[in-house]
Design a protein around this motif. Structure first.
Motif, PDB file in Angstrom:
ATOM      1  N   LEU A 196      38.897  27.749 -53.570  1.00  0.00           N
ATOM      2  CA  LEU A 196      37.689  27.194 -54.162  1.00  0.00           C
ATOM      3  C   LEU A 196      37.346  25.849 -53.526  1.00  0.00           C
ATOM      4  O   LEU A 196      36.186  25.540 -53.271  1.00  0.00           O
ATOM      5  N   ILE A 197      38.357  25.058 -53.239  1.00  0.00           N
ATOM      6  CA  ILE A 197      38.140  23.757 -52.591  1.00  0.00           C
ATOM      7  C   ILE A 197      37.529  23.966 -51.206  1.00  0.00           C
ATOM      8  O   ILE A 197      36.607  23.263 -50.789  1.00  0.00           O
ATOM      9  N   VAL A 198      38.037  24.986 -50.479  1.00  0.00           N
ATOM     10  CA  VAL A 198      37.490  25.292 -49.152  1.00  0.00           C
ATOM     11  C   VAL A 198      36.029  25.725 -49.259  1.00  0.00           C
ATOM     12  O   VAL A 198      35.185  25.311 -48.460  1.00  0.00           O
ATOM     13  N   VAL A 199      35.718  26.562 -50.255  1.00  0.00           N
ATOM     14  CA  VAL A 199      34.337  27.019 -50.443  1.00  0.00           C
ATOM     15  C   VAL A 199      33.425  25.833 -50.731  1.00  0.00           C
ATOM     16  O   VAL A 199      32.323  25.725 -50.178  1.00  0.00           O
ATOM     17  N   ALA A 200      33.866  24.921 -51.605  1.00  0.00           N
ATOM     18  CA  ALA A 200      33.054  23.747 -51.934  1.00  0.00           C
ATOM     19  C   ALA A 200      32.815  22.889 -50.691  1.00  0.00           C
ATOM     20  O   ALA A 200      31.710  22.374 -50.468  1.00  0.00           O
ATOM     21  N   THR A 201      33.846  22.743 -49.849  1.00  0.00           N
ATOM     22  CA  THR A 201      33.709  21.976 -48.606  1.00  0.00           C
ATOM     23  C   THR A 201      32.707  22.652 -47.669  1.00  0.00           C
ATOM     24  O   THR A 201      31.838  21.998 -47.086  1.00  0.00           O
ATOM     25  N   SER A 202      32.845  23.976 -47.516  1.00  0.00           N
ATOM     26  CA  SER A 202      31.921  24.723 -46.642  1.00  0.00           C
ATOM     27  C   SER A 202      30.494  24.629 -47.160  1.00  0.00           C
ATOM     28  O   SER A 202      29.544  24.487 -46.377  1.00  0.00           O
ATOM     29  N   LEU A 203      30.324  24.701 -48.473  1.00  0.00           N
ATOM     30  CA  LEU A 203      28.990  24.635 -49.067  1.00  0.00           C
ATOM     31  C   LEU A 203      28.345  23.275 -48.806  1.00  0.00           C
ATOM     32  O   LEU A 203      27.148  23.187 -48.486  1.00  0.00           O
ATOM     33  N   GLN A 242      23.760  36.058 -48.556  1.00  0.00           N
ATOM     34  CA  GLN A 242      24.975  36.835 -48.790  1.00  0.00           C
ATOM     35  C   GLN A 242      25.640  37.256 -47.482  1.00  0.00           C
ATOM     36  O   GLN A 242      26.864  37.387 -47.407  1.00  0.00           O
ATOM     37  N   ALA A 243      24.843  37.436 -46.421  1.00  0.00           N
ATOM     38  CA  ALA A 243      25.404  37.905 -45.145  1.00  0.00           C
ATOM     39  C   ALA A 243      25.929  36.764 -44.273  1.00  0.00           C
ATOM     40  O   ALA A 243      26.421  37.011 -43.168  1.00  0.00           O
ATOM     41  N   PHE A 244      25.865  35.514 -44.744  1.00  0.00           N
ATOM     42  CA  PHE A 244      26.231  34.378 -43.882  1.00  0.00           C
ATOM     43  C   PHE A 244      27.731  34.337 -43.612  1.00  0.00           C
ATOM     44  O   PHE A 244      28.561  34.403 -44.529  1.00  0.00           O
ATOM     45  N   VAL A 245      28.070  34.238 -42.334  1.00  0.00           N
ATOM     46  CA  VAL A 245      29.452  34.075 -41.882  1.00  0.00           C
ATOM     47  C   VAL A 245      29.519  32.761 -41.109  1.00  0.00           C
ATOM     48  O   VAL A 245      28.648  32.467 -40.282  1.00  0.00           O
ATOM     49  N   VAL A 246      30.546  31.956 -41.378  1.00  0.00           N
ATOM     50  CA  VAL A 246      30.690  30.660 -40.700  1.00  0.00           C
ATOM     51  C   VAL A 246      30.800  30.897 -39.193  1.00  0.00           C
ATOM     52  O   VAL A 246      31.689  31.637 -38.744  1.00  0.00           O
ATOM     53  N   PRO A 247      29.900  30.298 -38.393  1.00  0.00           N
ATOM     54  CA  PRO A 247      29.949  30.527 -36.935  1.00  0.00           C
ATOM     55  C   PRO A 247      31.096  29.771 -36.275  1.00  0.00           C
ATOM     56  O   PRO A 247      31.546  28.743 -36.779  1.00  0.00           O
ATOM     57  N   ALA A 248      31.544  30.282 -35.156  1.00  0.00           N
ATOM     58  CA  ALA A 248      32.640  29.656 -34.402  1.00  0.00           C
ATOM     59  C   ALA A 248      32.075  28.579 -33.485  1.00  0.00           C
ATOM     60  O   ALA A 248      32.054  28.727 -32.255  1.00  0.00           O
ATOM     61  N   ASP A 274      34.797  32.698 -41.725  1.00  0.00           N
ATOM     62  CA  ASP A 274      34.813  32.872 -43.185  1.00  0.00           C
ATOM     63  C   ASP A 274      33.506  33.509 -43.663  1.00  0.00           C
ATOM     64  O   ASP A 274      32.419  33.101 -43.245  1.00  0.00           O
ATOM     65  N   ARG A 275      33.615  34.479 -44.554  1.00  0.00           N
ATOM     66  CA  ARG A 275      32.414  35.140 -45.107  1.00  0.00           C
ATOM     67  C   ARG A 275      31.913  34.320 -46.300  1.00  0.00           C
ATOM     68  O   ARG A 275      32.048  34.712 -47.464  1.00  0.00           O
ATOM     69  N   LEU A 276      31.339  33.177 -45.978  1.00  0.00           N
ATOM     70  CA  LEU A 276      30.930  32.235 -47.017  1.00  0.00           C
ATOM     71  C   LEU A 276      29.886  32.851 -47.945  1.00  0.00           C
ATOM     72  O   LEU A 276      29.923  32.633 -49.165  1.00  0.00           O
ATOM     73  N   GLY A 277      28.956  33.624 -47.390  1.00  0.00           N
ATOM     74  CA  GLY A 277      27.910  34.240 -48.220  1.00  0.00           C
ATOM     75  C   GLY A 277      28.485  35.149 -49.289  1.00  0.00           C
ATOM     76  O   GLY A 277      28.063  35.109 -50.452  1.00  0.00           O
TER      77      GLY A 277
END
Length: 582
Positions: free
Chosen positions: A272-279, A293-299, A310-313
């Motif tokens: 959850l902490i990682v998700v909050a950071t990514s958001l 929903q389809a968003f994936v963190v780009p490299a 990460d499949r953030l969406g």
């Protein structure tokens, strides 16, 4: 051409000649003819279906003897929106209203109930049940359905009926037919429970339902509406992931063993902490937190390497559906990162902010259909840049988008009856006229003139504006009447189009006389030269010779003969005058 000439010359024909043409069916006014056709079409439709809620795709069937023959293949469904939304045949509005046509369609169903019932019966005839999927649309070429219902969004209509938004007075009739009118979620729970009971009857009470089990098609052990249900997946989600938690007692009564889900199931506290950071980082980069929903963190930079892929969406989507099961501290943590819990609320908020900014800039919310928030304009919130605000407003007003939030839009001044409402605020019309004058040196805007979408001489907000039509409407006193004095002070000519043309012709004849002498005949091929210093700029390109020939030989502009004679034109006597002199 002869018919067109006779229409213009009607006032100069004798009563006997008019009667003779009437007897052969002469149409003196194309507008009156078209209005009459639509009126007859509405009358016939109303007699057949009980009202004039005509689907937009409706075309009068060819060869159907219930309709007048000249109406066959008429696109009656397209004619009604033009009358209702675009102001066509406005002078005849009372005639359409007398037939039951309304001009505020916010809560008016698109189809009469008789057609909806007919479509549902056809659906049942094909599928054996009334559980219409939300996305179901009757195909335009589906012969199993009657022509008037082809193209109907039947699934969406049933959804609206379930939520008491449409056809509330027919709810009892639909329930008597067997149409399930419970909310979609409750219907799904009913289906799962019934499917579990059928499975138990077939395989025994203790037999576990495999994850991959799907109700077989054509199975006599299950009702037809359950065929194809992915029962194994549904039971797994109920037992392992807490799906349909509000109905837990019903599932347990059937013998399903439901595990108590953890607050985050697959997402642990550290995740959850990682998700909050990514958001938070997503919000910095894209200036909003509505993660697709389809968003994936780009490299790529600036994303940390450990987040790449990460499949953030999907993670955000899961958290939205799990909000009720999250402890308050975790909800607060995500709120601080800018979490968007409701996509609809986010979109409504964006539109609301867009309307507020537009109103502050232009004084109202009469937003052109093609208006797009300019990119890089600091007066707008950054997440609104490139937003198609005009189309969003059109969807709210005409298609019922975000209907539950209507009061919020109305509080900003958005109206839902646009019959006499100008499309543009007056400040933009004035701006467009000034740009037109800067380019052409006058304000005589042709009726067909439209500001090009890529014309850099005009401000972005007025590109695509039908400026000629707007000036025509101002001339006819149908819009911007309160600004008429201001426009006249600018020099905008606000006489009827015909009178303006007579003024131009007389002025052009005077200029020609000054240049070539009083006795010089104007050749029929003469056109006012471009860039000529002998003529005002607004006369350049006028086909003066052809116009003068029509006036002198064919009786053009007959009501203004005295003015033309005063500038020296030799006008031949009309047929009536010649007959009277004999």
């Amino acid at each position: 051409m002869r018919i067109s000439y006779l229409r213009r010359s009607k006032k100069r024909l004798s009563p006997a000649q008019v009667e003779q043409l009437d007897n052969v069916g002469m149409v003196w006014s194309n507008e009156e003819y078209q209005v009459g056709r639509i009126e007859r079409g509405l009358t016939t439709y109303k007699a057949m279906y009980g009202d004039v809620r005509i689907p937009e795709q409706f075309v009068v069937p060819h060869g159907d003897g219930r309709w007048d023959r000249d109406l066959w293949d008429m696109r009656l469904g397209e004619a009604v929106p033009r009358i209702r939304n675009d102001g066509y045949y406005e002078a005849h509005r009372s005639r359409f209203e007398a037939l039951g046509l309304t001009f505020d369609r916010w809560n008016e169903p698109e189809y009469p109930f008789a057609l909806v019932r007919q479509a549902l019966e056809s659906f049942y005839g094909r599928y054996g049940h009334y559980e219409v999927p939300r996305t179901y649309v009757v195909a335009a070429d589906d012969a199993a359905y009657a022509v008037p219902v082809r193209g109907m969004k039947l699934g969406r209509i049933v959804k609206d009926i379930i939520h008491d938004e449409r056809y509330a007075e027919h709810r009892g009739e639909l329930e008597a037919m067997g149409v399930p009118l419970k909310p979609r979620k409750e219907l799904m729970v009913d289906r799962i429970c019934e499917a579990v009971r059928c499975y138990r009857r077939e395989y025994g009470e203790k037999k576990r339902i495999p994850l991959t089990y799907m109700v077989p098609e054509e199975s006599s052990s299950y009702p037809r509406e359950l065929w194809g249900l992915a029962l194994g997946q549904a039971v797994y989600r109920i037992c392992k992931s807490g799906a349909y938690a509000d109905y837990r007692d019903r599932f347990e009564a059937l013998g399903l063993k439901i595990e108590s889900p953890s607050p985050l199931d697959t997402l642990m506290e550290d995740k959850l902490i990682v998700v909050a950071t990514s958001l938070s980082l997503f919000r910095q980069l894209y200036h909003h937190a509505n993660v697709p929903q389809a968003f994936v963190v780009p490299a790529e930079e600036p994303w940390p390497q450990e987040l790449h892929g990460d499949r953030l969406g999907m993670q955000i989507s899961y958290l939205r559906t799990s909000k009720k099961r999250l402890p308050p501290a975790q909800v607060e943590q995500l709120d601080n990162a800018g979490m968007v819990w409701s996509h609809e609320e986010y979109q409504v908020g964006r539109i609301e902010r867009g309307l507020t900014t537009y109103k502050a800039m232009y004084g109202d919310v009469r937003i052109p259909k093609l208006f797009v928030v300019p990119h890089g304009d600091g007066r707008w919130d950054r997440d609104l840049w490139d937003m198609m605000l005009g189309l969003s407003v059109l969807g709210i007003r005409n298609d019922g988008y975000y209907e539950a939030h209507r009061s919020r839009f109305e509080a900003l001044g958005l109206t839902f009856d646009r019959w006499n409402e100008p499309q543009y605020p007056f400040a933009q019309v004035r701006q467009a006229l000034e740009s037109f004058h800067g380019r052409y040196g006058h304000y005589e805007v042709p009726t067909t003139y439209v500001v090009a979408a890529d014309d850099a001489a005009y401000a972005v907000s007025v590109r695509g504006m039908k400026l000629g039509q707007i000036v025509r409407d101002i001339n006819n006193a149908s819009t911007y009447a309160e600004h008429r004095g201001e426009l006249e002070a600018m020099g905008v000519p606000l006489k009827p189009r015909k009178e303006l043309m007579v003024d131009r012709i007389c002025e052009a004849v005077r200029c020609y006389r000054r240049e070539y002498g009083e006795t010089k005949r104007i050749p029929s091929t003469y056109k006012v030269p471009e860039e000529s210093s002998s003529y005002p700029r607004e006369l350049w390109g006028l086909a003066l010779g052809r116009v003068v020939y029509r006036i002198c030989k064919s009786g053009g502009y007959a009501d203004y003969r005295d003015r033309f004679k005063a500038v020296g034109l030799n006008i031949e006597a009309s047929a009536d005058e010649k007959e009277a002199s004999l």
